[in-house]
Design an enzyme around this catalytic site. Structure first.
Site, PDB file in Angstrom:
ATOM      1  N   CYS A 216       0.934  -1.258   0.204  1.00  0.00           N
ATOM      2  CA  CYS A 216      -0.085  -0.145  -0.071  1.00  0.00           C
ATOM      3  C   CYS A 216       0.902   1.285   0.107  1.00  0.00           C
ATOM      4  O   CYS A 216       1.895   1.304   0.831  1.00  0.00           O
ATOM      5  CB  CYS A 216      -0.632   0.037   1.063  1.00  0.00           C
ATOM      6  SG  CYS A 216      -2.024   1.193   1.216  1.00  0.00           S
ATOM      7  N   CYS A 218       0.370   3.841   1.565  1.00  0.00           N
ATOM      8  CA  CYS A 218       0.351   4.696   2.822  1.00  0.00           C
ATOM      9  C   CYS A 218       1.741   4.178   3.502  1.00  0.00           C
ATOM     10  O   CYS A 218       2.205   5.118   4.386  1.00  0.00           O
ATOM     11  CB  CYS A 218      -0.940   4.131   3.547  1.00  0.00           C
ATOM     12  SG  CYS A 218      -0.596   2.398   4.354  1.00  0.00           S
ATOM     13  N   HIS A 224      -1.940  -3.527   7.088  1.00  0.00           N
ATOM     14  CA  HIS A 224      -2.401  -4.354   5.991  1.00  0.00           C
ATOM     15  C   HIS A 224      -1.698  -5.593   6.138  1.00  0.00           C
ATOM     16  O   HIS A 224      -0.591  -5.693   6.096  1.00  0.00           O
ATOM     17  CB  HIS A 224      -1.823  -3.752   4.692  1.00  0.00           C
ATOM     18  CG  HIS A 224      -2.390  -2.538   4.509  1.00  0.00           C
ATOM     19  ND1 HIS A 224      -3.872  -2.286   4.005  1.00  0.00           N
ATOM     20  CD2 HIS A 224      -2.006  -1.433   4.402  1.00  0.00           C
ATOM     21  CE1 HIS A 224      -3.928  -0.808   3.680  1.00  0.00           C
ATOM     22  NE2 HIS A 224      -2.705  -0.220   3.954  1.00  0.00           N
ATOM     23  N   CYS A 301      -6.236   4.831   5.474  1.00  0.00           N
ATOM     24  CA  CYS A 301      -5.024   4.708   5.616  1.00  0.00           C
ATOM     25  C   CYS A 301      -4.129   5.931   4.793  1.00  0.00           C
ATOM     26  O   CYS A 301      -2.875   5.875   4.894  1.00  0.00           O
ATOM     27  CB  CYS A 301      -4.233   3.238   5.528  1.00  0.00           C
ATOM     28  SG  CYS A 301      -4.404   2.814   3.601  1.00  0.00           S
ATOM     29  N   HIS A 353     -10.221 -15.308  -4.214  1.00  0.00           N
ATOM     30  CA  HIS A 353     -11.437 -14.749  -3.882  1.00  0.00           C
ATOM     31  C   HIS A 353     -11.610 -13.863  -5.318  1.00  0.00           C
ATOM     32  O   HIS A 353     -12.466 -13.160  -5.590  1.00  0.00           O
ATOM     33  CB  HIS A 353     -11.266 -13.545  -2.791  1.00  0.00           C
ATOM     34  CG  HIS A 353     -11.024 -14.035  -1.247  1.00  0.00           C
ATOM     35  ND1 HIS A 353     -12.038 -15.093  -1.067  1.00  0.00           N
ATOM     36  CD2 HIS A 353     -10.455 -13.942  -0.366  1.00  0.00           C
ATOM     37  CE1 HIS A 353     -11.808 -15.449   0.291  1.00  0.00           C
ATOM     38  NE2 HIS A 353     -10.939 -14.711   0.636  1.00  0.00           N
TER      39      HIS A 353
HETATM   40  C1  X5A Z   1      -7.358 -15.095   1.100  1.00  0.00           C
HETATM   41  C2  X5A Z   1      -7.686 -14.695   2.592  1.00  0.00           C
HETATM   42  C3  X5A Z   1      -9.285 -13.050   3.326  1.00  0.00           C
HETATM   43  C4  X5A Z   1     -10.075 -11.690   3.034  1.00  0.00           C
HETATM   44  C5  X5A Z   1     -10.454 -10.999   4.471  1.00  0.00           C
HETATM   45  C6  X5A Z   1     -11.543  -9.837   3.786  1.00  0.00           C
HETATM   46  N1  X5A Z   1      -8.807 -13.573   2.336  1.00  0.00           N
HETATM   47  N2  X5A Z   1     -11.802  -9.119   5.062  1.00  0.00           N
HETATM   48  O1  X5A Z   1      -7.232 -14.930   3.519  1.00  0.00           O
HETATM   49 ZN    ZN Z   2      -8.232 -16.580   3.895  1.00  0.00          ZN
END
Ligand code: X5A
Ligand code: ZN
Length: 642
Positions: A216, A218, A224, A301, A353
């Protein structure tokens, strides 16, 4: 963009003065000479490959393996890389100042472009290099650029100090000719006579310092949790424990934009896969207006990003996120092709994700999903199993293969009826269309009182994961190996109490699949001790090193009521698609020891029944079939499937 000269141009020497120079002038001179030499070799190699390609086209060399007359020279490069890889470990966490790094990267980008105009563009042996929007932005594999880029960040003493563990490793015997990177263990001092390095059939490990630059703006790493220190620490741990010297280090690369588009939309790919410099070039070619006006949230941040987790560094992040993908692709291809036994990818940021057009939860590109697609498209791999043991559901991976019966996605995650991030991953989500039954969610529900731990994960593997996985019979296993279920991670980024060593045992069970072709990719986990311990356990398992045994208490404990309810539900739902799980619908609540005894008795009963009902010879054959559903090539399970 300015025009590029015809001659290869290395970085002006003056640039290196922005960071400490090697103290000895000879050392610097050596570095420069090596760099120039490497540059020459790369050029020569490109030409050689071009020649090989032409000959192959006419059929003259079609059956001949690629030879590398420059083999010994390559080894020299590998020594340098090993050295630099070591040095990168000790790179200061907050390295150079922001303005300095920005300048650095600008020049990196320039170099990339120079290079591509400079070198003959040759694609991989698979040849399928259609028109690639990314190709003209790609960094060629020229090691010399990385050599210099990395060298700038090194303290001179660290560069020229061969670590003990490496210095004491004996020479590798002369072996088959191949150009894959040498194991660090084969490194010798630059004054040694170069010899051909034998590439062992062992565990591959991939890591690249480019991924450290995703930070980041910041500048506050404490805000983070998904920071560069995660992968630096794991890399250090594998070195310190001597495990790395038993592995083969694989050279990473940035994934191409085309590769990324096997999973992500073109817009998403260009948005996160390009930096302002190469985007400008792209804009004029493709007239992609929207990309040049990308929008980010201003974070509390002081930085920018999609959200406070999913931060973006406009200068450095695109290289990092593409490197994470490319590293895994390189590693998995070598495992799938039989060059490596198995693999462990120390990559960040995580990917599971990331959806087709959505970055979230630290993730931009879904490395595991892209790798699965590419294994199928480029290596003709048939069935891929993806096991996701990150504590969070891999919504992106589920989405990528939801209708696809050739990729089985099995996730174990904290669900709590949809109240845990990202909220998806219900057990009822079983896949769609032809993919029905090829999505399995072990969705733990019931909170953290008591927390889910080893017993629950081992029971899930015994009753759901391993039976379904064996029935699916994958050709390759990819693991979204997040370690945030390990004790030490608190809600909302954890809350469970799985031990690090348990992940070694889970890895060892997965190695009974796909002829052992298992590749782990780091996903989440931010407690440095936890992720280092777990990585160590998993790499030990991959190397078939003896594991720390599970506590007897773990083997004797029954899974929690909440866990049994979760497993009952997933078995009820999945038994429609997987006949093997029905037999575990009862006995879920027993301890692993009890299950072990029960299974043994069951097996004995089957044999006895067979003996009674037919001749002994046929019975023998029947029993063999009953208990070895896998092809003979596969290794025996090293522990009873607990
Ligand atoms: C890959 C992983 C967690 C995302 C958390 C979002 N993701 N608050 O650990
Ligand atoms: Zn995770």
């Amino acid at each position: 963009m300015r025009t590029v000269g015809k001659l290869p141009r290395h970085r002006p020497l003056s640039r290196t003065q922005s960071s400490p120079l090697p103290q000895s002038p000879q050392a610097l001179q050596q570095l420069v000479m090596q760099q120039q030499h490497q540059q020459f070799l790369e050029k020569q190699k490109q030409q050689q490959m071009q020649l090989g390609k032409i000959l192959t086209k006419t059929g003259e060399l079609s059956r001949q393996p690629t030879t590398h007359p420059e083999e010994t020279e390559e080894e020299l490069t590998e020594q340098q890389e090993a050295l630099l890889g070591e040095g990168a470990l000790t790179m200061p966490r907050e390295g150079s100042t922001e303005s300095e790094s920005t300048q650095e990267d600008l020049e990196e980008e320039e170099d990339e472009e120079e290079d591509e105009e400079d070198c003959i563009q040759v694609k991989d042996e698979d040849g399928e290099s259609g028109p690639d929007e990314g190709a003209d932005l790609e960094e060629s594999s020229a090691g010399y650029k990385k050599l210099f880029a990395d060298a700038q960040q090194l303290q001179p003493l660290q560069v020229y100090q061969a670590p003990l563990s490496l210095a004491t490793v004996p020479h590798q015997a002369l072996g088959r000719t191949q150009s894959s990177p040498a194991a660090p263990g084969s490194m010798k001092s630059p004054t040694d006579h170069p010899t051909v390095v034998k590439h062992l059939f062992t565990t591959g490990v991939v890591y690249d310092t480019f991924m450290l630059k995703h930070q980041c703006m910041c500048g506050n790493t404490h805000v983070h949790p998904e920071h560069a220190g995660r992968i630096q620490s794991i890399w250090s741990r594998l070195q310190e424990t001597g495990l790395l010297s038993k592995c083969e280090r694989i050279r990473g690369r940035k994934a191409t934009l085309d590769e990324i588009q096997t999973v992500h939309s073109e817009y998403h790919t260009l948005l996160y896969g390009t930096s302002p410099l190469n985007r400008q070039k792209l804009d004029s070619k493709k007239l992609l207006g929207p990309i040049s006006q990308k929008m980010y949230a201003m974070l509390p941040c002081g930085g920018i990003g999609v959200d406070s987790d999913t931060v973006w560094n406009e200068m450095h992040s695109s290289s990092a996120v593409r490197m994470a993908v490319g590293c895994l692709v390189e590693l998995a291809f070598k495992v799938a092709a039989g060059e490596l036994k198995n693999g462990f990818a120390i990559i960040r940021p995580p990917g599971h994700h990331a959806e087709e057009s959505t970055a979230m939860g630290f993730c931009f590109f879904n490395s595991v999903a892209i790798t699965a697609k590419l294994l199928q498209q480029k290596l003709s791999v048939g069935k891929v199993l993806i096991v996701d043991w990150d504590i969070h559901h891999g919504n992106g991976t589920q989405q990528a293969f939801y209708d696809d019966p050739s990729v089985l996605y099995i996730s174990l995650h904290r669900y709590d009826n949809g109240n845990f991030f990202p909220g998806s991953g219900a057990p009822e989500e079983v896949g769609g269309g032809p993919g029905v039954g090829y999505n399995v969610n072990v969705a733990w529900t019931g909170g953290v009182d008591p927390p889910i731990g080893d017993v629950e994960y081992l029971t899930a593997f015994r009753t759901v994961v391993m039976p379904i996985a064996h029935e699916f019979s994958p050709d390759v296993v990819l693991v979204s190996a997040g370690f945030d279920a390990v004790e030490g991670h608190l809600s909302p980024l954890g809350g469970y109490s799985v031990t690090a060593r348990c992940f070694g045992h889970l890895t060892r069970q997965l190695m009974t699949l796909a002829g052992g072709r298992v590749v782990l990719a780091l996903e989440g986990g931010h407690d440095l001790t936890a992720i280092c311990d777990a990585s160590e356990a998993c790499v030990s398992a991959l190397l078939s090193v003896e594991l720390q045994p599970l506590d007897e208490a773990v083997l004797q404990q029954k899974p929690s009521i909440n866990a049994v309810a979760t497993l009952e539900k997933v078995i009820e739902i999945q038994s429609k698609h997987w006949s093997c799980v029905q037999r575990f619908a009862t006995g879920l609540g027993c301890s692993l020891r009890e299950a072990q005894t029960g299974e043994k008795e069951e097996a004995e009963t089957v044999s006895a029944m067979a003996l009674l009902s037919m001749g002994a010879e046929q019975a023998q054959a029947a029993a063999t079939q009953e208990h070895s559903p896998r092809p003979a090539e596969e290794p025996m399970e090293q522990e009873p499937a607990l």
